[in-house]
Design a protein around this motif. Structure first.
Motif, mmCIF file in Angstrom:
data_model
loop_
_atom_site.group_PDB
_atom_site.id
_atom_site.type_symbol
_atom_site.label_atom_id
_atom_site.label_comp_id
_atom_site.label_asym_id
_atom_site.label_seq_id
_atom_site.Cartn_x
_atom_site.Cartn_y
_atom_site.Cartn_z
ATOM 1 N N GLY A 57 0.935 -1.245 -0.147
ATOM 2 C CA GLY A 57 0.124 -0.100 -0.072
ATOM 3 C C GLY A 57 0.754 1.394 -0.219
ATOM 4 N N MET A 58 2.215 1.004 -0.043
ATOM 5 C CA MET A 58 2.995 2.458 -0.484
ATOM 6 C C MET A 58 3.115 2.692 -1.832
ATOM 7 S SD MET A 58 4.266 3.154 2.717
ATOM 8 C CE MET A 58 5.813 4.320 2.307
ATOM 9 N N VAL A 59 2.939 4.088 -1.966
ATOM 10 C CA VAL A 59 3.237 4.851 -3.064
ATOM 11 C C VAL A 59 4.737 5.147 -3.477
ATOM 12 C CG1 VAL A 59 2.465 6.773 -4.573
ATOM 13 C CG2 VAL A 59 0.726 5.592 -2.903
ATOM 14 N N ASN A 60 5.279 4.602 -4.436
ATOM 15 C CA ASN A 60 6.583 5.021 -4.907
ATOM 16 C C ASN A 60 6.554 5.961 -6.034
ATOM 17 O OD1 ASN A 60 8.286 3.022 -3.156
ATOM 18 N ND2 ASN A 60 6.562 1.820 -3.795
ATOM 19 N N MET A 67 -12.036 -0.753 1.498
ATOM 20 C CA MET A 67 -10.892 -1.840 1.136
ATOM 21 C C MET A 67 -9.541 -1.004 1.363
ATOM 22 S SD MET A 67 -9.752 -3.930 -2.239
ATOM 23 C CE MET A 67 -11.272 -4.803 -2.259
ATOM 24 N N PRO A 68 -8.550 -1.326 2.282
ATOM 25 C CA PRO A 68 -7.351 -1.029 2.467
ATOM 26 C C PRO A 68 -6.524 -0.703 1.291
ATOM 27 C CG PRO A 68 -7.350 -2.871 3.637
ATOM 28 C CD PRO A 68 -8.607 -2.725 3.105
ATOM 29 N N LEU A 69 -5.785 -0.026 0.870
ATOM 30 C CA LEU A 69 -4.791 -0.038 -0.241
ATOM 31 C C LEU A 69 -3.884 -1.254 -0.186
ATOM 32 C CD1 LEU A 69 -3.842 3.500 -1.251
ATOM 33 C CD2 LEU A 69 -5.914 2.155 -1.997
ATOM 34 N N SER A 70 -3.580 -1.630 0.958
ATOM 35 C CA SER A 70 -2.690 -2.916 1.070
ATOM 36 C C SER A 70 -3.323 -4.108 0.298
ATOM 37 C CB SER A 70 -2.245 -3.080 2.467
ATOM 38 O OG SER A 70 -3.362 -3.257 3.341
ATOM 39 N N GLU A 71 -4.772 -4.160 0.699
ATOM 40 C CA GLU A 71 -5.529 -5.309 0.135
ATOM 41 C C GLU A 71 -5.659 -4.981 -1.377
ATOM 42 O OE1 GLU A 71 -7.884 -8.700 0.037
ATOM 43 O OE2 GLU A 71 -6.322 -8.032 1.229
ATOM 44 N N VAL A 72 -5.805 -3.939 -1.902
ATOM 45 C CA VAL A 72 -5.772 -3.752 -3.413
ATOM 46 C C VAL A 72 -4.363 -4.211 -4.033
ATOM 47 C CG1 VAL A 72 -5.784 -2.012 -5.283
ATOM 48 C CG2 VAL A 72 -7.098 -1.617 -3.288
ATOM 49 N N ALA A 116 -10.324 -2.068 -7.263
ATOM 50 C CA ALA A 116 -11.349 -2.193 -5.935
ATOM 51 C C ALA A 116 -12.816 -2.504 -6.538
ATOM 52 C CB ALA A 116 -11.029 -0.963 -5.342
ATOM 53 N N ALA A 117 -13.045 -1.701 -7.740
ATOM 54 C CA ALA A 117 -14.304 -1.798 -8.190
ATOM 55 C C ALA A 117 -14.556 -3.326 -8.810
ATOM 56 C CB ALA A 117 -14.661 -0.960 -9.530
ATOM 57 N N ALA A 118 -13.408 -4.083 -9.368
ATOM 58 C CA ALA A 118 -13.566 -5.362 -9.910
ATOM 59 C C ALA A 118 -13.818 -6.477 -8.521
ATOM 60 C CB ALA A 118 -12.376 -5.746 -10.820
ATOM 61 N N VAL A 119 -13.047 -5.973 -7.641
ATOM 62 C CA VAL A 119 -13.045 -6.871 -6.635
ATOM 63 C C VAL A 119 -14.468 -6.776 -5.828
ATOM 64 C CG1 VAL A 119 -11.941 -7.340 -4.198
ATOM 65 C CG2 VAL A 119 -10.635 -6.832 -5.821
ATOM 66 N N GLY A 146 -9.909 -11.224 -18.342
ATOM 67 C CA GLY A 146 -9.827 -10.256 -19.251
ATOM 68 C C GLY A 146 -9.413 -9.072 -18.635
ATOM 69 N N PHE A 147 -9.505 -8.843 -17.205
ATOM 70 C CA PHE A 147 -9.192 -7.596 -16.658
ATOM 71 C C PHE A 147 -7.772 -7.658 -16.081
ATOM 72 C CE2 PHE A 147 -8.198 -5.190 -12.871
ATOM 73 C CZ PHE A 147 -9.147 -3.930 -13.072
ATOM 74 N N GLN A 148 -6.789 -6.748 -16.497
ATOM 75 C CA GLN A 148 -5.400 -6.429 -16.010
ATOM 76 C C GLN A 148 -5.169 -5.193 -15.150
ATOM 77 O OE1 GLN A 148 -2.849 -8.695 -16.572
ATOM 78 N NE2 GLN A 148 -1.847 -7.303 -15.031
ATOM 79 N N SER A 149 -4.833 -5.538 -14.271
ATOM 80 C CA SER A 149 -4.616 -4.404 -13.208
ATOM 81 C C SER A 149 -3.196 -3.605 -13.640
ATOM 82 C CB SER A 149 -4.191 -4.783 -11.602
ATOM 83 O OG SER A 149 -3.415 -5.645 -11.719
ATOM 84 N N GLU A 150 -3.060 -2.365 -13.676
ATOM 85 C CA GLU A 150 -1.944 -1.533 -13.749
ATOM 86 C C GLU A 150 -1.734 -0.718 -12.683
ATOM 87 O OE1 GLU A 150 -0.076 -1.846 -16.427
ATOM 88 O OE2 GLU A 150 -1.283 -3.044 -17.856
ATOM 89 N N LEU A 151 -0.786 -1.030 -11.605
ATOM 90 C CA LEU A 151 -0.444 -0.278 -10.529
ATOM 91 C C LEU A 151 0.965 0.365 -10.529
ATOM 92 C CD1 LEU A 151 -2.103 -2.349 -7.718
ATOM 93 C CD2 LEU A 151 -3.051 -0.645 -9.211
ATOM 94 N N THR A 152 1.200 0.494 -12.031
ATOM 95 C CA THR A 152 2.454 1.178 -12.126
ATOM 96 C C THR A 152 2.292 2.259 -13.406
ATOM 97 O OG1 THR A 152 3.838 -0.189 -11.376
ATOM 98 C CG2 THR A 152 4.859 1.611 -13.009
ATOM 99 N N VAL A 153 2.155 3.741 -13.231
ATOM 100 C CA VAL A 153 1.849 4.457 -14.246
ATOM 101 C C VAL A 153 2.864 5.423 -14.636
ATOM 102 C CG1 VAL A 153 0.122 6.325 -15.017
ATOM 103 C CG2 VAL A 153 -0.591 4.234 -13.723
#
Length: 796
Positions: free
Chosen positions: A503-506, A609-614, A581-584, A628-635
């Motif tokens: 849940g940390m943001v780098n 939902m805490p971000l650590s759970e995301v 989160a919406a998908a979960v 068919g859903f692909q998470s992208e948590l690096t932008v």
């Protein structure tokens, strides 16, 4: 995620949680530095690391007739002793010119001089040893013989071409520019009042806490070069090392650790640093160079050596008709690469008269070579000269027609509702706030009360003065600054923002941290954009191997350009977090928000939902997400300002001084500054930047001066002789703000790093002249030393 999924930061969200933007968050890493855990260049140690020192010329201009390094090579610990020709086999020379500065020219410069030196301190050989001490001991065994040549140290002498420093160039003129508006001659001829004055500015330098340094590590196995360097522009240096050392750019990595101040000093290419990298390639091992303080005075770029004659025409009702200037500046023997030494004078031409509404302008600039150390961009490039001559001649005009200097300015400052506005030099202003700043300044300082106090004290023989300086500042430069001239200096900056599984943001940003607090600002912007607290953000800067490509730190661009890239990347990441989160949760993303490190219901604020759970689901259990859903948590996002050539800021300063007319000493009583830098992202850091800039400006006004003899010897190249401003001499500095966000970015931030330096010298000069004017005194040569004050009073 595509653009339609990047959700805006809604007012409702900001109302429910304190927005980190606009808060006085302490600078990132301050605790680490205070605990002595900083990692500066000289703290770095690598296996097989060698140290280099340079044999430097004692003459300002001479041919090398004999150079014998054989005895030095035999000294204990010495690995190599090489001359300029040997280093030239590994490092090609460079020429500091830009295509849009028409006619600019310079001679090729080598990393180490080959047959002739052109300033005292230029390197002629390098000694590499196991330790710095052994290398310095070996210096005593180098034998050199010289044919001393005439040294050109006076700018007017250089312009006369009595002796040409580089015969192949034909003359000593590096660059010239002329500008004149239509109807200028007629307008000046018809003006009721014309005032004229010549102002002299002495060269000075940055005096950073940490001297320049570089540690280059070449690996022949894979033809790679890692350079640890205290630099403001890692990607620029990556390109330059690549091209001049003939190593593919992708094989060059530049790493910038903690930096003890830069002020523009560390944004240039230095010959000794290029030589150090070449030696690493030659010797196939790490080589470190750290300048000592004496070397710094001789080789760190100097700045601001100008003689400017300026005229201003006005009418007796107080309306300014126009400005006329002639600027002569000496830059040393070479135009500095790659930004050139023509930019400072070019800025003087662009900015003189900038705050005022007038239609007529003529300017002539001559940039000449001399046999002193090179000059180039230093904090507030050209601004202190342009502001001082503008504000000095404005005061002269007010005195000539008997008008209060405040009222004269109020009558002529560009109206706050007159924008967008095009200045006679061609530069364009988006939106400034001169009158709001002036009104706030007068209230802060109690101008009428100070005038009454001044009059009362003058009756008792106490001479106090009040000086003003309105200013504009170039920030957030577009490609029109360097890219259009062919320099491979990026106008964009980039940011990569990543949510990790905990849940940390780098945040990885191409703008570098030089001690000014940039990382704290990026932390705040990222926290605001994503919806997390600042303690959940980690920022990485200064490494070309991991950060996106970008321009770095210069021209007050870090927050305005780099901050916007962080904002856009953070918003995109936030949208992607909500998609996961919406998908979960099997709800629409539009019903969710990110607040306080958790996904919450947008309407109620209830945590879902805490971000650590995301992060856990996205990284470790993507099998639970819809097919068919692909998470992208690096932008990654980039930002380039394009609508205007520069995003101008503005402000006004005032200085209150007391002059001892018997000794010539100037006592600074108080200083005020009201600045409009757009959106204030961190009030504490902005105020620190402005105060620090003012102190540096006061240094140039009262203390700092690189003194040279007629034969080009620097006479005060040590901290024992070169004066810098100290805390005990500084006044209380009161800072106020007007906020006019730029519309060229969503963040609305302009720069703030150089405004203090830009306006302080002019304000101090006008205050001194206000104090000694009734006695017939007037100073116009910086720094305003006691001797020069007494000379102005006719006492010496």
């Amino acid at each position: 995620m595509n653009a339609r999924n990047e959700l805006p930061l809604t007012p409702e969200v900001k109302a429910r949680a304190a927005d980190p933007i606009g808060q006085s968050t302490p600078r990132h890493g301050a605790r680490r530095l205070l605990q002595g855990r900083g990692m500066y260049l000289d703290d770095l140690r690598l296996p097989r690391m060698a140290h280099v020192v340079f044999v430097r010329s004692p003459h300002a201009h001479a041919r090398i007739t004999h150079l014998d390094l054989s005895a030095a090579r035999r000294q204990p610990g010495v690995i190599a002793a090489v001359d300029g020709q040997a280093i030239a086999e590994f490092c090609t020379p460079w020429v500091g010119v830009l295509g849009h500065l028409k006619g600019i020219k310079s001679a090729p410069q080598h990393a180490v001089a080959i047959d002739r030196v052109c300033w005292q301190g230029e390197a002629v050989a390098a000694i590499v040893a196991q330790s710095r001490r052994e290398a310095e001991d070996a210096l005593e065994h180098v034998v050199t013989e010289w044919d001393v040549l005439p040294a050109v140290t006076d700018m007017k002498d250089a312009l006369s071409n009595r002796y040409v420093i580089h015969p192949d160039l034909g003359d000593n003129l590096c660059f010239s520019r002329e500008l004149v508006t239509e109807g200028f001659e007629q307008a000046f001829a018809q003006a009721e009042v014309v005032v004229e004055k010549t102002y002299d500015f002495s060269r000075h330098t940055g005096v950073t806490n940490e001297p320049r340094g570089v540690l280059a590590d070449y690996n022949p196995a894979d033809h790679t070069l890692v350079v640890y360097q205290g630099t403001q522009a890692p990607h620029m240096m990556q390109d330059i090392f690549s091209r001049h050392l003939n190593i593919p750019e992708s094989n060059v990595r530049v790493v910038c650790k903690d930096v003890g101040g830069s002020f523009g000093i560390k944004v240039h290419v230095y010959a000794d640093e290029m030589a150090t990298a070449a030696l690493s390639v030659m010797l196939k091992r790490p080589v470190k160079f750290v300048a000592d303080r004496l070397e710094s005075f001789l080789t760190d770029i100097h700045a601001r050596e100008h003689t400017v004659t300026v005229r201003m025409a006005c009418n007796r009702n107080g309306d300014i008709v126009g400005f006329d200037l002639r600027d002569l500046t000496g830059i040393g023997p070479y135009s500095v690469y790659p930004r050139t030494s023509g930019i400072e004078g070019n800025q003087v031409v662009n900015l003189t008269g900038g705050p005022y509404r007038h239609k007529h302008y003529r300017a002539r600039l001559d940039v000449v070579f001399t046999n002193k150390n090179v000059t180039c961009q230093y904090r507030a490039v050209g601004h202190p000269i342009a502001v001082a001559i503008t504000e000095g001649i404005v005061d002269e005009g007010a005195r000539a027609i008997g008008m209060d200097p405040v009222e004269f300015r109020r009558r002529n400052l560009i109206a706050d509702d007159a924008y967008p506005y095009t200045f006679p030099s061609g530069i364009k202003f988006e939106k400034l706030s001169h009158h709001q700043c002036l009104d706030q300044l007068l209230q802060l300082m109690d101008y009428d009360g100070l005038r009454r106090e001044q009059a009362q004290l003058r009756q008792r023989g106490i001479h106090r003065g009040i000086g003003f300086a309105a200013m504009i500042e170039v920030t957030n430069p577009s490609p029109a600054f360097y890219g259009v001239g062919g320099a491979r200096i990026s106008a964009q900056d980039g940011a990569t923002v990543r949510l990790d599984p905990a849940g940390m943001v780098n945040v990885l940003v191409s703008v570098t941290e030089q001690g000014q607090g940039t990382e704290a600002v990026f932390t705040q912007v990222a926290a605001s954009a994503v919806g997390v607290s600042v303690d959940k953000v980690r920022v990485v800067t200064g490494d070309t191997a991991v950060t996106p490509y970008g321009g770095g730190t210069w021209a007050s661009r870090g927050a305005g350009i780099g901050g916007e890239a962080v904002l856009q990347a953070g918003k995109a990441l936030r949208a992607n977090i909500l998609a996961v989160a919406a998908a979960v949760l099997q709800v629409e993303a539009a019903t969710l928000d990110v607040q306080n490190n958790a996904v919450v219901d947008r309407l109620t604020g209830q945590e879902r939902m805490p971000l650590s759970e995301v992060g856990r689901v996205a990284y470790f259990r993507p099998d639970t997400l819809p097919m068919g859903f692909q998470s992208e948590l690096t932008v990654t996002r980039h930002f380039t300002p394009r609508e205007y050539g520069f995003t101008f800021t503005n402000g006004i300063q005032a200085s209150y001084v007391e002059v001892d007319v018997e000794t010539g000493f100037v006592k600074l009583l108080k200083h005020w500054c009201v600045e409009d830098c757009g959106t204030v992202l961190n009030p504490m850091l902005v105020d620190e930047q402005i105060r620090g800039g003012i102190v540096q400006g006061i240094g140039g006004a009262l203390f700092e001066e690189c003194l040279y003899s007629d034969d080009g010897q620097m006479l005060n190249g040590s901290m024992a002789d070169y004066l810098v401003p100290m805390a005990a001499e500084m006044p209380d500095i009161v800072v106020g703000h007007v906020q006019t966000p730029t519309k060229t970015s969503e963040l609305g931030a302009k720069g703030a790093g150089e405004a203090g330096t830009a306006g302080a010298p002019g304000a101090v000069m006008n205050a001194i002249n206000d104090a000694i004017g009734p006695l017939g005194g007037n100073v116009s040569m910086q720094p305003f030393t006691p001797q020069r004050v007494l000379q102005a009073l006719g006492k010496v």
